[in-house]
Design a protein around this motif. Sequence first.
Motif, PDB file in Angstrom:
ATOM      1  N   UNK A 106       1.010  -1.234   0.087  1.00  0.00           N
ATOM      2  CA  UNK A 106       0.382  -0.077   0.123  1.00  0.00           C
ATOM      3  C   UNK A 106       1.335   1.201   0.045  1.00  0.00           C
ATOM      4  N   UNK A 107       2.233   1.701   1.372  1.00  0.00           N
ATOM      5  CA  UNK A 107       2.722   2.620   0.696  1.00  0.00           C
ATOM      6  C   UNK A 107       3.288   2.587  -0.154  1.00  0.00           C
ATOM      7  N   UNK A 108       3.961   1.675  -1.173  1.00  0.00           N
ATOM      8  CA  UNK A 108       4.445   1.743  -2.544  1.00  0.00           C
ATOM      9  C   UNK A 108       3.489   2.586  -3.878  1.00  0.00           C
ATOM     10  N   UNK A 109       2.005   1.704  -3.375  1.00  0.00           N
ATOM     11  CA  UNK A 109       1.104   2.190  -4.283  1.00  0.00           C
ATOM     12  C   UNK A 109       0.677   3.375  -4.201  1.00  0.00           C
ATOM     13  N   UNK A 110       0.926   4.132  -2.621  1.00  0.00           N
ATOM     14  CA  UNK A 110      -0.014   5.214  -2.770  1.00  0.00           C
ATOM     15  C   UNK A 110       1.914   6.295  -3.202  1.00  0.00           C
ATOM     16  N   UNK A 111       2.219   5.774  -3.419  1.00  0.00           N
ATOM     17  CA  UNK A 111       3.569   6.976  -4.045  1.00  0.00           C
ATOM     18  C   UNK A 111       4.118   7.049  -5.682  1.00  0.00           C
ATOM     19  N   UNK A 112       3.626   5.429  -6.089  1.00  0.00           N
ATOM     20  CA  UNK A 112       3.098   5.477  -7.475  1.00  0.00           C
ATOM     21  C   UNK A 112       2.292   5.915  -7.824  1.00  0.00           C
ATOM     22  N   UNK A 113       1.242   5.980  -6.999  1.00  0.00           N
ATOM     23  CA  UNK A 113       0.055   7.183  -7.417  1.00  0.00           C
ATOM     24  C   UNK A 113      -0.082   8.553  -7.619  1.00  0.00           C
ATOM     25  N   UNK A 114       1.586   8.573  -6.443  1.00  0.00           N
ATOM     26  CA  UNK A 114       1.185  10.490  -6.818  1.00  0.00           C
ATOM     27  C   UNK A 114       2.380  10.810  -8.025  1.00  0.00           C
ATOM     28  N   UNK A 115       3.129   9.993  -8.284  1.00  0.00           N
ATOM     29  CA  UNK A 115       3.595  10.025  -9.426  1.00  0.00           C
ATOM     30  C   UNK A 115       3.408  10.303 -10.893  1.00  0.00           C
ATOM     31  N   UNK A 116       1.624   8.955 -10.833  1.00  0.00           N
ATOM     32  CA  UNK A 116       1.818   9.436 -12.060  1.00  0.00           C
ATOM     33  C   UNK A 116       0.596  10.657 -12.323  1.00  0.00           C
ATOM     34  N   UNK A 117      -0.500  10.719 -11.212  1.00  0.00           N
ATOM     35  CA  UNK A 117      -0.907  11.725 -11.305  1.00  0.00           C
ATOM     36  C   UNK A 117      -0.196  13.146 -11.189  1.00  0.00           C
ATOM     37  N   UNK A 118       0.852  13.213 -10.281  1.00  0.00           N
ATOM     38  CA  UNK A 118       1.633  14.249 -10.131  1.00  0.00           C
ATOM     39  C   UNK A 118       1.822  15.113 -11.895  1.00  0.00           C
ATOM     40  N   UNK A 119       2.686  14.250 -12.903  1.00  0.00           N
ATOM     41  CA  UNK A 119       3.155  14.337 -14.551  1.00  0.00           C
ATOM     42  C   UNK A 119       2.398  14.462 -15.172  1.00  0.00           C
ATOM     43  N   UNK A 120       1.158  13.991 -15.102  1.00  0.00           N
ATOM     44  CA  UNK A 120      -0.131  14.162 -15.824  1.00  0.00           C
ATOM     45  C   UNK A 120      -1.743  14.973 -15.534  1.00  0.00           C
ATOM     46  N   UNK A 121      -1.207  15.962 -14.941  1.00  0.00           N
ATOM     47  CA  UNK A 121      -2.311  16.787 -13.599  1.00  0.00           C
ATOM     48  C   UNK A 121      -3.227  16.423 -13.466  1.00  0.00           C
ATOM     49  N   UNK A 122      -3.492  15.517 -12.586  1.00  0.00           N
ATOM     50  CA  UNK A 122      -4.211  13.802 -12.117  1.00  0.00           C
ATOM     51  C   UNK A 122      -5.054  14.133 -13.723  1.00  0.00           C
ATOM     52  N   UNK A 123      -4.572  13.209 -14.901  1.00  0.00           N
ATOM     53  CA  UNK A 123      -4.643  12.497 -15.882  1.00  0.00           C
ATOM     54  C   UNK A 123      -5.404  13.619 -16.770  1.00  0.00           C
TER      55      UNK A 123
END
Length: 168
Positions: A106-123
């Motif tokens: 879950x900790x890794x999932x949270x950080x990876x999700x942050x990576x996705x949303x940060x670089x995509x401007x929340x998709x």
Amino acid sequence: VVLPGPGGQKYAFLRGWDRFETAGNSATSEDLPLDGDLLIVVDTCTWEQLDGLRSLVEHYRDRILVVDHHQTRDDLRHQELVDVDAAAAGQIVMRLFEVRGVSITPTMAESLFVSLVSDTGWFRFPNVTPEVYQKAATLEQLGANPPRIYEQIFQSETLAKLKLIREA
């Protein structure tokens, strides 16, 4: 984990954030271990962005792996795991984990999700592909909490930033 500069307080909610070092602040290149087998540089490959870590990076010459999605790259004498079509470095890391059979906590999932949303401007940006949405869904199933992450990253501005926005 060592950040080349201050990471921004909006990320302080991430589990483990308090263990990150900051070059020139909580750590200098001289303070960092020089006996590792490999230095992994994530989400950049430019000397400008690694400025506070230059002596460390130079020490690890020929033992550097860069995981990145940007077009701009300097010669760090490194091996690359780069996909300029990827929306985020976290997307590449997830692919690597999938190939290697790494279980995402879950900790890794949270950080990876942050990576996705940060670089995509929340998709919102054009770099979003069906794969990005699929990875985001997987990360939510593995423990990422999108409403909490959205609130922390996109709805928790500092008073100083709000005043700057008002002035603008």
